[in-house]
Write a protein that holds these residues in place. Structure first.
Motif, PDB file in Angstrom:
ATOM      1  N   THR A 145     -24.953  31.406 -31.308  1.00  0.00           N
ATOM      2  CA  THR A 145     -24.735  30.732 -30.023  1.00  0.00           C
ATOM      3  C   THR A 145     -23.813  29.518 -30.126  1.00  0.00           C
ATOM      4  OG1 THR A 145     -26.588  29.172 -30.216  1.00  0.00           O
ATOM      5  CG2 THR A 145     -27.101  31.366 -29.371  1.00  0.00           C
TER       6      THR A 145
ATOM      7  N   ALA B 257     -24.757  26.839 -29.997  1.00  0.00           N
ATOM      8  CA  ALA B 257     -25.394  25.927 -29.040  1.00  0.00           C
ATOM      9  C   ALA B 257     -24.469  25.598 -27.868  1.00  0.00           C
ATOM     10  CB  ALA B 257     -25.871  24.648 -29.711  1.00  0.00           C
ATOM     11  N   GLY B 258     -23.439  26.434 -27.661  1.00  0.00           N
ATOM     12  CA  GLY B 258     -22.471  26.188 -26.597  1.00  0.00           C
ATOM     13  C   GLY B 258     -21.205  25.510 -27.096  1.00  0.00           C
TER      14      GLY B 258
ATOM     15  N   ASN C 108     -22.993  23.807 -23.662  1.00  0.00           N
ATOM     16  CA  ASN C 108     -24.287  23.645 -24.309  1.00  0.00           C
ATOM     17  C   ASN C 108     -25.428  23.784 -23.301  1.00  0.00           C
ATOM     18  OD1 ASN C 108     -23.205  21.260 -23.229  1.00  0.00           O
ATOM     19  ND2 ASN C 108     -24.403  19.944 -24.562  1.00  0.00           N
TER      20      ASN C 108
ATOM     21  N   ASN D 198     -25.196  27.697 -21.834  1.00  0.00           N
ATOM     22  CA  ASN D 198     -25.747  28.651 -22.798  1.00  0.00           C
ATOM     23  C   ASN D 198     -27.244  28.883 -22.604  1.00  0.00           C
ATOM     24  OD1 ASN D 198     -23.513  29.492 -24.261  1.00  0.00           O
ATOM     25  ND2 ASN D 198     -24.413  28.973 -26.224  1.00  0.00           N
ATOM     26  N   ASN D 199     -27.922  27.862 -22.080  1.00  0.00           N
ATOM     27  CA  ASN D 199     -29.361  28.008 -21.832  1.00  0.00           C
ATOM     28  C   ASN D 199     -29.659  29.085 -20.797  1.00  0.00           C
ATOM     29  OD1 ASN D 199     -30.103  25.964 -23.645  1.00  0.00           O
ATOM     30  ND2 ASN D 199     -29.792  24.370 -22.108  1.00  0.00           N
TER      31      ASN D 199
ATOM     32  N   PHE E 245     -28.849  32.554 -23.183  1.00  0.00           N
ATOM     33  CA  PHE E 245     -29.719  32.838 -24.322  1.00  0.00           C
ATOM     34  C   PHE E 245     -31.111  32.265 -24.081  1.00  0.00           C
ATOM     35  CE2 PHE E 245     -25.411  32.622 -26.107  1.00  0.00           C
ATOM     36  CZ  PHE E 245     -25.342  33.857 -26.746  1.00  0.00           C
TER      37      PHE E 245
ATOM     38  N   ASN F 250     -31.330  28.985 -27.453  1.00  0.00           N
ATOM     39  CA  ASN F 250     -29.938  28.562 -27.622  1.00  0.00           C
ATOM     40  C   ASN F 250     -29.728  27.765 -28.902  1.00  0.00           C
ATOM     41  OD1 ASN F 250     -27.205  27.946 -27.020  1.00  0.00           O
ATOM     42  ND2 ASN F 250     -27.807  26.038 -26.015  1.00  0.00           N
ATOM     43  N   ARG F 251     -30.696  26.940 -29.259  1.00  0.00           N
ATOM     44  CA  ARG F 251     -30.578  26.133 -30.467  1.00  0.00           C
ATOM     45  C   ARG F 251     -31.951  25.590 -30.862  1.00  0.00           C
ATOM     46  NH1 ARG F 251     -27.350  20.604 -29.052  1.00  0.00           N
ATOM     47  NH2 ARG F 251     -27.483  20.769 -26.822  1.00  0.00           N
TER      48      ARG F 251
END
Length: 362
Positions: free
Chosen positions: A302, A304-305, A311, A314-315, A318, A321-322
Motif C-alpha cells: 500500500t 500507506a498512500g 494516505n 488509501n483507507n 484497503f 492500509n498501514r
C-alpha cells in the motif's frame, strides 16, 4: 465510468491551475496556460507509464523527470489550494499569491524527497503463542530498487538491518520496480545481511520479471518461498506468491491464473499448534489466514498512500492500509515500505524498516 470521472477531474484541475495562475501573474490569455499544464500532465503520466521498464539512458531520464514532474504537480495543486484558502480570510497581494504557491510547492518537494530518503526504524514487541524464547525479525517491503533507488540505497538498508541484529529477515515483495535494475549487482548487498532472508514476490516483481528476480535472490542465498511452509527454529514461516484473496475478489495487481489465498492455505499443512508467520505482498485474505491459525500476517504493497492526501484515500481502498492490526487474534501488519514508486517523495508517510521482537505469550 472510473476513467471518465478521472478525466473530468484532470480537466477540472488543469482549468483551476490555468485560471489561478493567470490571476496570480496577470496573464491575459488562458490558452498558453491550458496548453502548458495539459502538456505537463500528459508527460508525467505517459512518461512514467511508458518508461517504467526502460533500460536505456533516455528512458531512465524520462522516467525520473516525469515522476518528479508528477509529484511537483501534486504539490503545486496542494499549495495552490492552501494559498486560496488563506486568501479567503487574509487578502494576499496578487504578485505574492503566485510566488507563495510556487515556494510552498518547492518546499514540499524538498521535504518530501528528504522524508522518503530518510529511513526510520519501527519497533514492536509482539507476544506470540507457542514461542519458547524471544525471536527478532526484520520486515522489509516495497524496497523498489530501480530508477531512483539503486545499490547505495540497498547497501544502506542492509547496514541498518544488521544494526538490529535480527534472527531472520522477511521481505514481502517489490524488491525491484524496473528492468533498469534487473542485474545481479543490485542483489549483492543482501549478501552482507547477517541473518537468514526469506522472500515472496510482489506485483512489481512480476511486472519486472519475477522469475529472474527469484533466481538472482537465490544466488545471494535468499530463501524464495513458493507457496510453502518452512521451519525456522520453532516458528513456521509461510510464504505465498502474490495472489488474490478468493475468486470473488478483483485486484488489478494480482492475476486470476494463480490459486487464491482461500484455496492455497488449506493445502499447506500448517500446524495450528505451532507459531506461524505468513508472508504475502498485499494485505488481503486476512480471514482465510485467521482460519488457518496464522499468528502474524506480514505484508506491504500500500505504501500507506505514500503522498498526502492518498494516505487518507488509501483507507477507502484497503481494509488495512498501514501499521499493526488484530483480526480475531491474528496479528496483521502492513508496512509503509522502505522505498517509493513513481514520484520519489513521501508526505504524511515514512520509509520504514520494521523490527518485531516476538516474545513468548504468558
Amino acid at each position: 465510468m472510473m476513467s471518465i470521472v478521472s478525466l473530468a477531474l484532470i480537466i477540472t484541475i488543469i482549468i483551476y491551475f490555468s485560471r489561478r495562475f493567470a490571476y496570480a501573474f496577470n496573464i491575459q490569455s488562458l490558452w498558453p496556460l491550458y496548453l502548458t499544464f495539459s502538456v505537463l500532465t500528459v508527460f508525467s503520466f505517459v512518461g512514467l507509464i511508458s518508461t517504467i521498464n526502460a533500460t536505456s539512458g533516455f528512458g531512465h531520464i524520462t522516467f525520473k523527470v516525469s515522476s518528479i514532474v508528477m509529484g511537483f504537480m501534486l504539490f503545486l495543486l496542494l499549495s495552490l489550494i492552501l494559498v486560496d484558502i488563506i486568501n479567503l480570510f487574509i487578502k494576499i497581494p496578487t504578485n505574492l499569491f503566485g510566488v507563495s504557491t510556487i515556494v510552498i510547492a518547492v518546499l514540499l518537494s524538498v521535504i518530501g524527497y528528504w522524508n522518503a530518503s530518510n529511513i526510520r526504524i519501527s519497533k514492536y514487541d509482539l507476544p506470540i503463542k507457542g514461542i519458547k524464547k524471544n525471536f527478532k525479525v526484520v520486515h522489509l517491503s516495497d524496497i523498489h530498487i530501480g530508477h531512483f533507488r539503486t545499490n547505495g540505497y540497498a547497501s544502506h538498508i542492509a547496514e541498518l538491518t544488521n544494526h538490529q541484529k535480527p534472527d531472520a529477515v522477511l521481505i514481502t515483495g517489490d524488491y525491484l520496480d524496473s528492468q533498469y535494475a534487473l542485474d545481479q549487482k543490485y542483489f549483492d548487498p543482501l549478501k552482507s545481511i547477517d541473518a537468514p532472508i526469506y522472500f515472496v514476490d510482489g506485483n512489481h516483481d512480476k511486472a519486472t520479471n519475477n522469475k529472474k528476480i527469484e533466481r538472482m535472490m537465490e544466488k545471494v542465498g535468499v530463501h524464495v518461498l513458493y507457496n510453502e511452509v518452512v521451519m525456522l527454529k520453532d516458528i513456521q514461516i509461510i510464504g505465498l506468491t502474490h495472489m488474490l484473496a478468493d475468486r470473488k475478489t478483483f485486484d488489478i495487481h494480482a492475476t486470476p491464473d494463480k490459486p487464491t489465498i482461500e484455496e492455497m492455505l488449506p493445502q499447506l499443512n500448517i500446524d495450528q499448534n505451532k507459531p506461524s508467520v505468513l508472508l504475502h505482498h498485499s494485505p488481503n485474505g486476512i480471514k482465510y489466514a485467521d482460519k488457518a491459525g496464522i499468528d502474524l500476517y506480514l505484508s506491504g504493497h500500500t505504501h500507506a498512500g505514500q503522498i498526502f492526501p492518498f494516505n487518507y484515500l488509501n483507507n477507502l481502498v484497503f481494509e488495512y492500509n498501514r501499521g499493526l492490526h488484530n483480526y480475531n487474534g491474528t496479528k496483521v501488519f502492513v508496512s509503509e515500505g522502505v522505498g517509493t514508486f513513481g514520484p520519489p517523495f513521501r508526505i504524511g508517510t515514512k520509509s520504514e524498516i520494521v523490527v518485531f521482537n516476538l516474545i513468548p505469550q504468558s
